[in-house]
Design a protein around this motif. Structure first.
Motif, PDB file in Angstrom:
ATOM      1  N   PRO A   7       7.707  15.872   3.343  1.00 30.10           N
ATOM      2  CA  PRO A   7       6.725  14.917   3.861  1.00 30.10           C
ATOM      3  C   PRO A   7       6.651  13.717   2.915  1.00 30.10           C
ATOM      4  O   PRO A   7       7.071  13.832   1.753  1.00 30.10           O
ATOM      5  CB  PRO A   7       5.407  15.730   3.839  1.00 30.10           C
ATOM      6  CG  PRO A   7       5.599  16.693   2.706  1.00 30.10           C
ATOM      7  CD  PRO A   7       7.071  17.015   2.655  1.00 30.10           C
ATOM      8  N   ALA A   8       6.128  12.597   3.417  1.00 25.18           N
ATOM      9  CA  ALA A   8       6.087  11.363   2.617  1.00 25.18           C
ATOM     10  C   ALA A   8       5.301  11.595   1.326  1.00 25.18           C
ATOM     11  O   ALA A   8       4.087  11.809   1.342  1.00 25.18           O
ATOM     12  CB  ALA A   8       5.454  10.253   3.439  1.00 25.18           C
ATOM     13  N   ALA A  11       6.567   2.432  -2.966  1.00 24.81           N
ATOM     14  CA  ALA A  11       5.966   1.939  -1.721  1.00 24.81           C
ATOM     15  C   ALA A  11       6.972   1.070  -0.960  1.00 24.81           C
ATOM     16  O   ALA A  11       7.003   1.072   0.273  1.00 24.81           O
ATOM     17  CB  ALA A  11       4.697   1.149  -2.025  1.00 24.81           C
ATOM     18  N   VAL A  12       7.815   0.333  -1.684  1.00 23.99           N
ATOM     19  CA  VAL A  12       8.842  -0.480  -1.018  1.00 23.99           C
ATOM     20  C   VAL A  12       9.869   0.443  -0.348  1.00 23.99           C
ATOM     21  O   VAL A  12      10.284   0.196   0.790  1.00 23.99           O
ATOM     22  CB  VAL A  12       9.546  -1.444  -2.012  1.00 23.99           C
ATOM     23  CG1 VAL A  12      10.727  -2.147  -1.351  1.00 23.99           C
ATOM     24  CG2 VAL A  12       8.556  -2.470  -2.548  1.00 23.99           C
ATOM     25  N   HIS A  13      10.237   1.513  -1.026  1.00 24.19           N
ATOM     26  CA  HIS A  13      11.168   2.469  -0.398  1.00 24.19           C
ATOM     27  C   HIS A  13      10.571   2.997   0.911  1.00 24.19           C
ATOM     28  O   HIS A  13      11.263   3.115   1.916  1.00 24.19           O
ATOM     29  CB  HIS A  13      11.447   3.643  -1.333  1.00 24.19           C
ATOM     30  CG  HIS A  13      12.488   3.334  -2.370  1.00 24.19           C
ATOM     31  ND1 HIS A  13      13.697   2.765  -2.070  1.00 24.19           N
ATOM     32  CD2 HIS A  13      12.495   3.520  -3.706  1.00 24.19           C
ATOM     33  CE1 HIS A  13      14.401   2.617  -3.183  1.00 24.19           C
ATOM     34  NE2 HIS A  13      13.691   3.044  -4.189  1.00 24.19           N
ATOM     35  N   PRO A  35       0.824  -1.208   0.000  1.00 25.05           N
ATOM     36  CA  PRO A  35       0.000   0.000   0.000  1.00 25.05           C
ATOM     37  C   PRO A  35       0.859   1.259   0.000  1.00 25.05           C
ATOM     38  O   PRO A  35       1.902   1.307   0.651  1.00 25.05           O
ATOM     39  CB  PRO A  35      -0.779  -0.118   1.317  1.00 25.05           C
ATOM     40  CG  PRO A  35       0.064  -1.005   2.180  1.00 25.05           C
ATOM     41  CD  PRO A  35       0.811  -1.920   1.265  1.00 25.05           C
ATOM     42  N   VAL A  36       0.435   2.240  -0.773  1.00 23.91           N
ATOM     43  CA  VAL A  36       1.142   3.525  -0.786  1.00 23.91           C
ATOM     44  C   VAL A  36       0.411   4.443   0.171  1.00 23.91           C
ATOM     45  O   VAL A  36      -0.738   4.801  -0.061  1.00 23.91           O
ATOM     46  CB  VAL A  36       1.139   4.143  -2.201  1.00 23.91           C
ATOM     47  CG1 VAL A  36       1.909   5.461  -2.213  1.00 23.91           C
ATOM     48  CG2 VAL A  36       1.734   3.174  -3.202  1.00 23.91           C
ATOM     49  N   THR A  37       1.050   4.780   1.280  1.00 24.25           N
ATOM     50  CA  THR A  37       0.381   5.669   2.235  1.00 24.25           C
ATOM     51  C   THR A  37       0.811   7.117   2.011  1.00 24.25           C
ATOM     52  O   THR A  37       0.177   8.034   2.493  1.00 24.25           O
ATOM     53  CB  THR A  37       0.701   5.251   3.689  1.00 24.25           C
ATOM     54  OG1 THR A  37       2.120   5.192   3.831  1.00 24.25           O
ATOM     55  CG2 THR A  37       0.110   3.894   4.018  1.00 24.25           C
TER      56      THR A  37
END
Ligand SMILES: [Zn+2]
Length: 212
Positions: A85-86, A125-127, A61-63
């Motif tokens: 920010p993310a 998303a893995v990063h 999931p991409v938050t």
């Protein structure tokens, strides 16, 4: 239908003869800290990092906030993760160019239509996961690069670039790719800067256009 490919496109197409581990090893070799390391060791690390990435849950999931913009061709990037920010930045111009190249090279069976965006999102998303969760330590253990042993305990070192390979492997699984996205990335670079272009006195910028 057979398309007449340019010399640079033929070079890009022939990259498919190399295996995915080789692209991972090349990525590591391009990292200054690995200069001079044995290629066999880099291949081992590349294979371990890819296996780790494949073992991660697909479709992470991409938050983070997702922002679509252009400018990726100039940067030589499909997407980028920023932690503060993310934010995941998706470069729509580079993604479109990658999809177009897949068609030109006849690689649709390897890279299904629309997969580049899906893969780019999964990659970032893995990063994000490796940045915030316990994944970073797990990846180090998977690579087994021991930098210190004492009292029966081992301390694993950081292998620069391994997170990139893991992210590509997870993205490949998520997007249903037949090959690592690293193949496509190298193909895009080959088109942007054909080998010998500079030597032939035809310097090109990162989009592959001749400099005036
Ligand atoms: Zn990355």
């Amino acid at each position: 239908m057979t398309l007449a490919l340019t010399r640079a496109e033929r070079t890009a197409r022939d990259l498919a003869y190399l295996d995915d581990t080789e692209f991972g090893a090349r990525l590591l070799a391009s990292t200054p800290v690995h200069a001079g390391r044995d290629h066999g060791l880099l291949r081992e690390w590349a294979a371990a990092a890819a296996a780790f990435g494949t073992s991660l849950p697909a479709a992470p999931p991409v938050t983070a906030r997702v922002v679509e913009r252009d400018g990726g061709l100039a940067l030589g990037m499909l997407a980028r993760y920023r932690s503060r920010p993310a934010t995941v930045e998706l470069y729509t111009d580079a993604i479109a160019a990658a999809e177009e190249l897949v068609d030109r090279l006849g690689w649709r069976a390897l890279f299904p239509r629309g997969c580049v965006r899906t893969a780019a999102l999964a990659h970032e998303a893995v990063h994000e996961r490796l940045h915030h969760g316990p994944g970073k330590a797990e990846l180090k253990r998977a690579l087994g690069h021991v930098v210190l042993s004492f009292g029966g305990r081992q301390v694993y070192g950081y292998v620069a670039g391994a997170d990139e390979i893991a992210a590509h492997a997870c993205a490949a699984r998520t997007a249903g790719l037949g090959r690592s996205p690293l193949l496509l990335a190298e193909a895009l670079s080959a088109i942007a800067a054909p080998p010998g272009a500079e030597a032939a006195g035809q310097p090109r910028d990162r989009r592959g256009r001749r400099r005036r």
